[in-house]
Scaffold this motif. Structure first.
Motif, mmCIF file in Angstrom:
data_model
loop_
_atom_site.group_PDB
_atom_site.id
_atom_site.type_symbol
_atom_site.label_atom_id
_atom_site.label_comp_id
_atom_site.label_asym_id
_atom_site.label_seq_id
_atom_site.Cartn_x
_atom_site.Cartn_y
_atom_site.Cartn_z
ATOM 1 N N ILE A 34 0.863 -1.191 0.000
ATOM 2 C CA ILE A 34 0.000 0.000 0.000
ATOM 3 C C ILE A 34 0.892 1.231 0.000
ATOM 4 O O ILE A 34 1.710 1.416 0.895
ATOM 5 C CB ILE A 34 -0.939 0.017 1.219
ATOM 6 C CG1 ILE A 34 -1.851 -1.211 1.210
ATOM 7 C CG2 ILE A 34 -1.777 1.307 1.215
ATOM 8 C CD1 ILE A 34 -2.762 -1.295 2.415
ATOM 9 N N GLY A 35 0.743 2.062 -1.010
ATOM 10 C CA GLY A 35 1.507 3.299 -1.097
ATOM 11 C C GLY A 35 0.819 4.426 -0.348
ATOM 12 O O GLY A 35 -0.396 4.398 -0.125
ATOM 13 N N LEU A 36 1.594 5.402 0.039
ATOM 14 C CA LEU A 36 1.071 6.571 0.747
ATOM 15 C C LEU A 36 1.575 7.816 0.028
ATOM 16 O O LEU A 36 2.791 8.028 -0.084
ATOM 17 C CB LEU A 36 1.540 6.562 2.201
ATOM 18 C CG LEU A 36 1.135 7.759 3.069
ATOM 19 C CD1 LEU A 36 -0.377 7.806 3.257
ATOM 20 C CD2 LEU A 36 1.837 7.693 4.427
ATOM 21 N N GLY A 45 4.927 0.463 2.671
ATOM 22 C CA GLY A 45 5.135 0.630 1.245
ATOM 23 C C GLY A 45 5.737 1.979 0.912
ATOM 24 O O GLY A 45 6.138 2.739 1.803
ATOM 25 N N PRO A 46 5.815 2.320 -0.378
ATOM 26 C CA PRO A 46 6.345 3.621 -0.785
ATOM 27 C C PRO A 46 5.562 4.751 -0.119
ATOM 28 O O PRO A 46 4.331 4.681 -0.013
ATOM 29 C CB PRO A 46 6.155 3.631 -2.307
ATOM 30 C CG PRO A 46 6.007 2.199 -2.687
ATOM 31 C CD PRO A 46 5.371 1.518 -1.535
ATOM 32 N N ALA A 47 6.254 5.783 0.306
ATOM 33 C CA ALA A 47 5.609 6.933 0.941
ATOM 34 C C ALA A 47 6.244 8.203 0.398
ATOM 35 O O ALA A 47 7.462 8.346 0.440
ATOM 36 C CB ALA A 47 5.738 6.869 2.459
ATOM 37 N N ALA A 93 -2.656 -0.910 -3.769
ATOM 38 C CA ALA A 93 -3.608 0.096 -3.308
ATOM 39 C C ALA A 93 -2.812 1.291 -2.819
ATOM 40 O O ALA A 93 -1.586 1.228 -2.680
ATOM 41 C CB ALA A 93 -4.491 -0.456 -2.192
ATOM 42 N N ALA A 94 -3.516 2.384 -2.562
ATOM 43 C CA ALA A 94 -2.822 3.591 -2.109
ATOM 44 C C ALA A 94 -3.734 4.411 -1.219
ATOM 45 O O ALA A 94 -4.962 4.397 -1.376
ATOM 46 C CB ALA A 94 -2.363 4.436 -3.292
ATOM 47 N N ILE A 95 -3.123 5.096 -0.286
ATOM 48 C CA ILE A 95 -3.815 6.142 0.469
ATOM 49 C C ILE A 95 -3.259 7.469 -0.013
ATOM 50 O O ILE A 95 -2.048 7.688 0.000
ATOM 51 C CB ILE A 95 -3.607 5.962 1.979
ATOM 52 C CG1 ILE A 95 -4.346 4.707 2.446
ATOM 53 C CG2 ILE A 95 -4.105 7.196 2.739
ATOM 54 C CD1 ILE A 95 -4.083 4.329 3.883
#
Length: 405
Positions: free
Chosen positions: A103-105, A157-159, A187-189
């Motif tokens: 999950i990316g941010l 995940g990537p931020a 997915a991403a926030i």
């Protein structure tokens, strides 16, 4: 990667907090009542003849003990927002489905927690050193809001933090979209947080961009903006991540451009804005005639509204309904793109066009179909514009799944 290879994404869960209130229901109620959250209340030590949009209850927010190093107004606002509409539970459920590393941010901000440094300077010791309790990296640093949210949600995940002035939390949708299309995350926030601080208020005042009245986007006598604060969060997933629902909101297209025209002023004809709008339409695979409502960037400054008005007229003509909701929320800077995307989502879900507040007389030089009062409308697709200092432009196309089938 071509526009055709980018598939729509689902806004699986979302929430927001602004001077209109915290959460989707409070925001929708304020929009329906055409109530502005702007007031002339002073902020901190600032005593300026202007209006601000303060989020109620930020000062009373307590961060979890294990996150105490992140304590600042910006992260308090982020934490307040994360607790609305069951967003934390939705994020944790997504983490369980996909894994913390998938999950990316991607968050936008302009000043992050600069207020914390402003306060720290008042407490310098006799030798000019900061007090031991000052945590620059966790508060003021631009990345601090992502570090805080990442720790709060247990993500690995990537931020990334995007800081492109007022387009920041619109452009994060593009970051997430590209990483998901490349298969780097599942997915991403995305979203943005920007809180009031003295640097922003006095900075815009020194640029002579603050209005002494409540801001009046696209009014013939507009004379400046009103600064607000806000936070917005969206959980983005692939469009088929769950069984389809008629009220699903989909991200259909994103368009970005850079003016490279001036350090702060937009191109007078809005050429960069036009490119961003056309790119978003192209990625969505639609024409200008397929947009039912435009949420304008609409800052209420003379040059910005004029440039955007010309850009919109060039692409859409004078028929497509449009409005700026900054008369309700104020200009929330790095959070504006996320806030206005979610206001656009509310417009789609509740089938209405939000009227732009405080308009007395539409600027006759701008040939646009500006809406100054709410009206019901069966919307299928909306465009949300966000244009920042230095010509960093981003437009989003959102659609209502049930109306697109």
């Amino acid at each position: 990667m071509t526009a055709q290879s980018i598939r729509p994404l689902l806004l699986a869960h979302y929430t927001l907090s602004s001077c209109l209130g915290s959460g989707l229901d409070a925001t929708y109620a304020a929009l329906q009542a055409q109530r502005s959250g702007l007031s002339d209340a002073a902020f901190e030590t600032a005593r300026l003849p202007c209006y601000t949009g303060r989020v109620a209850g930020v000062e009373a927010v307590s961060l979890p003990a294990e996150l105490a190093a992140y304590d600042c107004r910006n992260n308090q606002l982020a934490w307040l927002c994360l607790q609305q509409d069951g967003f934390i539970d939705a994020a944790l459920a997504a983490r369980a489905r996909y894994g913390a590393t998938r999950i990316g941010l991607f968050l936008g901000t302009s000043t992050a927690g600069i207020l914390q440094t402003e306060l720290a300077y008042r407490q310098l010791d006799t030798e000019g050193h900061f007090q031991p309790g000052f945590h620059y990296a966790e508060t003021h640093n631009t990345y601090s809001v992502a570090a805080f949210v990442r720790a709060a949600l247990g993500l690995q995940g990537p931020a990334v933090v995007v800081s492109t002035a007022c387009s920041s939390s619109a452009k994060v949708f593009a970051n997430a979209q590209r990483m998901m299309a490349a298969g780097l995350i599942d997915a991403a926030i995305v979203g943005g947080v920007d809180s009031l601080c003295l640097t922003t208020l006095y900075g815009f005042n020194s640029l002579q961009l603050l209005s002494s009245q409540v801001c009046r986007p696209f009014d013939a006598a507009r004379d400046g903006l009103s600064i607000g604060e806000a936070a917005a969060f969206v959980l983005l997933e692939r469009e088929d991540a769950r069984p389809a629902r008629a009220d699903d909101i989909l991200l259909l297209g994103v368009g970005e451009s850079a003016d490279a025209h001036h350090m702060s002023a937009p191109h007078p004809e809005g050429l960069g804005a036009q490119r961003a709008i056309r790119a978003a339409l192209a990625q969505a695979g639609i024409g200008a005639e397929d947009i039912d409502y435009i949420n304008l960037h609409g800052t209420a400054t003379p040059s910005n509204d004029a440039a955007e008005g010309r850009a919109v007229a060039s692409v859409f003509g004078a028929e497509t309904p449009c409005s700026s909701t900054k008369g309700a929320t104020g200009h929330t800077l790095g959070a504006a793109g996320g806030i206005e995307a979610l206001i656009s989502a509310l417009a789609l879900r509740h089938a209405f066009i939000p009227g732009g507040l405080h308009l007395q007389q539409l600027d006759p030089a701008l040939a646009i179909n500006y809406q100054s009062a709410n009206r019901p409308a069966a919307l299928r697709r909306v465009l949300s514009n966000s244009f920042g200092f230095g010509g960093t432009n981003c437009s989003l196309v959102l659609g209502l799944r049930g109306a697109l089938q």
